[in-house]
Design a protein around this motif. Structure first.
Motif, PDB file in Angstrom:
ATOM      1  N   ALA A   1      -2.760   9.985   0.251  1.00 56.53           N
ATOM      2  CA  ALA A   1      -3.076  10.719   0.682  1.00 56.53           C
ATOM      3  C   ALA A   1      -5.016   9.731   0.991  1.00 56.53           C
ATOM      4  CB  ALA A   1      -3.495  11.765   1.381  1.00 56.53           C
ATOM      5  N   LEU A   2      -5.388   9.636   0.294  1.00 51.72           N
ATOM      6  CA  LEU A   2      -7.350   9.217  -0.784  1.00 51.72           C
ATOM      7  C   LEU A   2      -6.751   7.334  -0.674  1.00 51.72           C
ATOM      8  CD1 LEU A   2      -8.047  10.978  -3.257  1.00 51.72           C
ATOM      9  CD2 LEU A   2      -8.703  11.157  -1.018  1.00 51.72           C
ATOM     10  N   ALA A   3      -6.096   7.408  -1.157  1.00 54.87           N
ATOM     11  CA  ALA A   3      -5.094   5.336  -0.789  1.00 54.87           C
ATOM     12  C   ALA A   3      -4.852   4.939   0.467  1.00 54.87           C
ATOM     13  CB  ALA A   3      -3.660   5.403  -1.816  1.00 54.87           C
ATOM     14  N   THR A   4      -5.092   5.794   1.151  1.00 61.44           N
ATOM     15  CA  THR A   4      -5.798   5.293   2.883  1.00 61.44           C
ATOM     16  C   THR A   4      -6.426   5.873   3.689  1.00 61.44           C
ATOM     17  OG1 THR A   4      -4.332   7.779   3.562  1.00 61.44           O
ATOM     18  CG2 THR A   4      -2.977   5.616   3.143  1.00 61.44           C
TER      19      THR A   4
ATOM     20  N   GLY B   1     -16.968   5.787 -13.797  1.00 57.56           N
ATOM     21  CA  GLY B   1     -16.817   7.129 -14.888  1.00 57.56           C
ATOM     22  C   GLY B   1     -15.312   6.768 -14.852  1.00 57.56           C
ATOM     23  N   ASP B   2     -14.201   7.118 -15.966  1.00 55.20           N
ATOM     24  CA  ASP B   2     -12.960   7.323 -16.071  1.00 55.20           C
ATOM     25  C   ASP B   2     -11.890   7.171 -15.193  1.00 55.20           C
ATOM     26  OD1 ASP B   2     -13.659   6.227 -18.203  1.00 55.20           O
ATOM     27  OD2 ASP B   2     -13.289   7.980 -19.549  1.00 55.20           O
ATOM     28  N   LEU B   3     -12.479   8.390 -14.497  1.00 51.97           N
ATOM     29  CA  LEU B   3     -11.658   9.282 -13.167  1.00 51.97           C
ATOM     30  C   LEU B   3     -11.345   7.943 -12.234  1.00 51.97           C
ATOM     31  CD1 LEU B   3      -9.791  11.387 -11.791  1.00 51.97           C
ATOM     32  CD2 LEU B   3     -11.578  12.181 -10.730  1.00 51.97           C
ATOM     33  N   ALA B   4     -12.665   7.529 -11.722  1.00 54.65           N
ATOM     34  CA  ALA B   4     -12.754   6.366 -10.303  1.00 54.65           C
ATOM     35  C   ALA B   4     -12.173   5.155 -11.213  1.00 54.65           C
ATOM     36  CB  ALA B   4     -14.169   6.108 -10.301  1.00 54.65           C
ATOM     37  N   ALA B   5     -12.364   4.963 -12.095  1.00 58.44           N
ATOM     38  CA  ALA B   5     -11.838   3.907 -12.817  1.00 58.44           C
ATOM     39  C   ALA B   5     -10.314   3.344 -13.031  1.00 58.44           C
ATOM     40  CB  ALA B   5     -12.318   2.874 -14.180  1.00 58.44           C
ATOM     41  N   SER B   6      -9.965   5.164 -12.998  1.00 55.15           N
ATOM     42  CA  SER B   6      -8.630   4.987 -13.454  1.00 55.15           C
ATOM     43  C   SER B   6      -7.463   5.142 -12.387  1.00 55.15           C
ATOM     44  CB  SER B   6      -7.623   6.321 -14.090  1.00 55.15           C
ATOM     45  OG  SER B   6      -8.202   6.162 -15.941  1.00 55.15           O
ATOM     46  N   PHE B   7      -8.080   5.779 -11.501  1.00 54.32           N
ATOM     47  CA  PHE B   7      -7.994   5.288  -9.881  1.00 54.32           C
ATOM     48  C   PHE B   7      -8.135   4.004  -9.109  1.00 54.32           C
ATOM     49  CE2 PHE B   7      -7.993   6.824  -5.079  1.00 54.32           C
ATOM     50  CZ  PHE B   7      -7.168   7.122  -4.170  1.00 54.32           C
ATOM     51  N   GLY B   8      -8.958   3.319  -9.360  1.00 54.96           N
ATOM     52  CA  GLY B   8      -9.162   2.401  -8.641  1.00 54.96           C
ATOM     53  C   GLY B   8      -7.770   1.403  -9.263  1.00 54.96           C
ATOM     54  N   GLU B   9      -7.931   1.361 -10.641  1.00 55.99           N
ATOM     55  CA  GLU B   9      -6.558   0.861 -11.060  1.00 55.99           C
ATOM     56  C   GLU B   9      -5.112   1.129 -10.418  1.00 55.99           C
ATOM     57  OE1 GLU B   9      -3.979  -0.004 -15.772  1.00 55.99           O
ATOM     58  OE2 GLU B   9      -5.868   0.963 -15.683  1.00 55.99           O
ATOM     59  N   LEU B  10      -4.671   2.221 -10.160  1.00 54.05           N
ATOM     60  CA  LEU B  10      -4.166   2.755  -9.378  1.00 54.05           C
ATOM     61  C   LEU B  10      -4.163   2.174  -7.536  1.00 54.05           C
ATOM     62  CD1 LEU B  10      -1.196   5.037  -8.849  1.00 54.05           C
ATOM     63  CD2 LEU B  10      -2.618   6.518  -8.226  1.00 54.05           C
ATOM     64  N   LEU B  11      -4.879   2.228  -7.100  1.00 54.44           N
ATOM     65  CA  LEU B  11      -5.360   1.859  -5.914  1.00 54.44           C
ATOM     66  C   LEU B  11      -5.127   0.085  -5.830  1.00 54.44           C
ATOM     67  CD1 LEU B  11      -8.253   3.156  -4.647  1.00 54.44           C
ATOM     68  CD2 LEU B  11      -5.795   3.485  -3.666  1.00 54.44           C
ATOM     69  N   ARG B  12      -5.605  -0.630  -7.319  1.00 51.83           N
ATOM     70  CA  ARG B  12      -5.037  -2.267  -7.045  1.00 51.83           C
ATOM     71  C   ARG B  12      -3.697  -2.444  -7.328  1.00 51.83           C
ATOM     72  NH1 ARG B  12      -9.194  -1.543 -10.077  1.00 51.83           N
ATOM     73  NH2 ARG B  12      -8.291  -2.259 -12.362  1.00 51.83           N
ATOM     74  N   ARG B  13      -2.986  -1.331  -7.874  1.00 53.28           N
ATOM     75  CA  ARG B  13      -1.545  -1.675  -8.170  1.00 53.28           C
ATOM     76  C   ARG B  13      -0.482  -1.289  -6.836  1.00 53.28           C
ATOM     77  NH1 ARG B  13      -0.990  -3.675 -12.401  1.00 53.28           N
ATOM     78  NH2 ARG B  13      -2.189  -2.619 -14.670  1.00 53.28           N
ATOM     79  N   MET B  14      -1.294  -0.761  -5.909  1.00 50.63           N
ATOM     80  CA  MET B  14      -0.615   0.102  -5.012  1.00 50.63           C
ATOM     81  C   MET B  14      -0.426  -1.413  -3.060  1.00 50.63           C
ATOM     82  SD  MET B  14      -1.241   4.058  -4.356  1.00 50.63           S
ATOM     83  CE  MET B  14      -0.368   4.545  -2.937  1.00 50.63           C
ATOM     84  N   TRP B  15      -1.622  -1.448  -4.096  1.00 48.56           N
ATOM     85  CA  TRP B  15      -1.977  -2.340  -2.804  1.00 48.56           C
ATOM     86  C   TRP B  15      -1.994  -4.071  -3.110  1.00 48.56           C
ATOM     87  CZ3 TRP B  15      -3.003  -1.547   2.658  1.00 48.56           C
ATOM     88  CH2 TRP B  15      -3.400  -0.038   2.627  1.00 48.56           C
TER      89      TRP B  15
ATOM     90  N   GLY C   1       0.943  -1.330  -0.078  1.00 44.91           N
ATOM     91  CA  GLY C   1       0.086   0.126   0.014  1.00 44.91           C
ATOM     92  C   GLY C   1       0.179   1.592  -0.268  1.00 44.91           C
ATOM     93  N   LEU C   2       2.507   1.409  -0.071  1.00 45.67           N
ATOM     94  CA  LEU C   2       2.718   2.298   0.193  1.00 45.67           C
ATOM     95  C   LEU C   2       3.874   2.085  -1.061  1.00 45.67           C
ATOM     96  CD1 LEU C   2       3.287   2.755   4.017  1.00 45.67           C
ATOM     97  CD2 LEU C   2       2.089   3.408   2.791  1.00 45.67           C
TER      98      LEU C   2
END
Length: 177
Positions: A137-140, A156-170, A118-119
């Motif tokens: 910060a949002l990722a936590t 939407g695209d923003l949520a999907a992109s941020f979700g992909e980033l979170l899946r990679r982070m975690w 996650g970090l």
């Protein structure tokens, strides 16, 4: 055959999944030898020509995670490829999500370095450090993180992109250091 040619150290799935030649997002495969993205797998496609030119034979479809041997065109089914599929497209069960905050999970990269799940650091591209801080910060935030991990398509695209980033982070099985 060719399973020994896979180079996990070069498979960096943080890049946008577009063909490196045509820049198209449709029907994209990643070469499991060099990590470069190509479109298609049939004759006269970029992946097919890459297989012939570079003698690289194993390609994974970025959406389905199915692996094919080119130029022969047959599907390769092997459980030793599961870690690559998980790194390419991390998936989380409700049980996985529930465990995220219970105990810190340390993971090792292929080079042996440790990181806390996650970090991770982000590249600072032209003074984006303030945006990087907000994303970290949002990722936590557990409610936001858990929702986007459980429902990867988001809204939407923003949520999907941020979700992909979170899946990679975690993701504890990402390859690069």
């Amino acid at each position: 055959p060719y399973m020994d040619t896979i180079e996990r150290r070069v498979l960096d799935f943080d890049f946008e999944k577009v063909c490196s030649v045509s820049l198209d997002r449709q029907n994209v495969y990643v070469c499991l030898v060099c990590g470069v993205y190509f479109q298609g797998r049939g004759p006269s496609t970029q992946a097919y020509f890459h297989a012939l030119d570079k003698d690289h034979h194993l390609f994974m479809h970025v959406d389905t995670q199915r692996v094919y041997c080119l130029p022969d065109g047959y599907e390769v089914v092997d459980s030793t490829l599961d870690d690559i599929a998980q790194a390419l497209n991390p998936q989380y069960t409700d049980s996985d999500i529930a465990q995220l905050d219970l105990t810190p999970q340390w993971h090792r990269t292929l080079d042996g370095s440790k990181h806390l799940r996650g970090l991770m650091g982000f590249n600072n591209m032209h003074a984006t450090d303030y945006v990087n801080v907000v994303l970290q910060a949002l990722a936590t935030v557990p409610a936001l993180r858990n929702y986007l991990l459980a429902y990867p398509s988001g809204r939407g695209d923003l949520a999907a992109s941020f979700g992909e980033l979170l899946r990679r982070m975690w993701n504890g099985s990402a390859f690069p250091s």
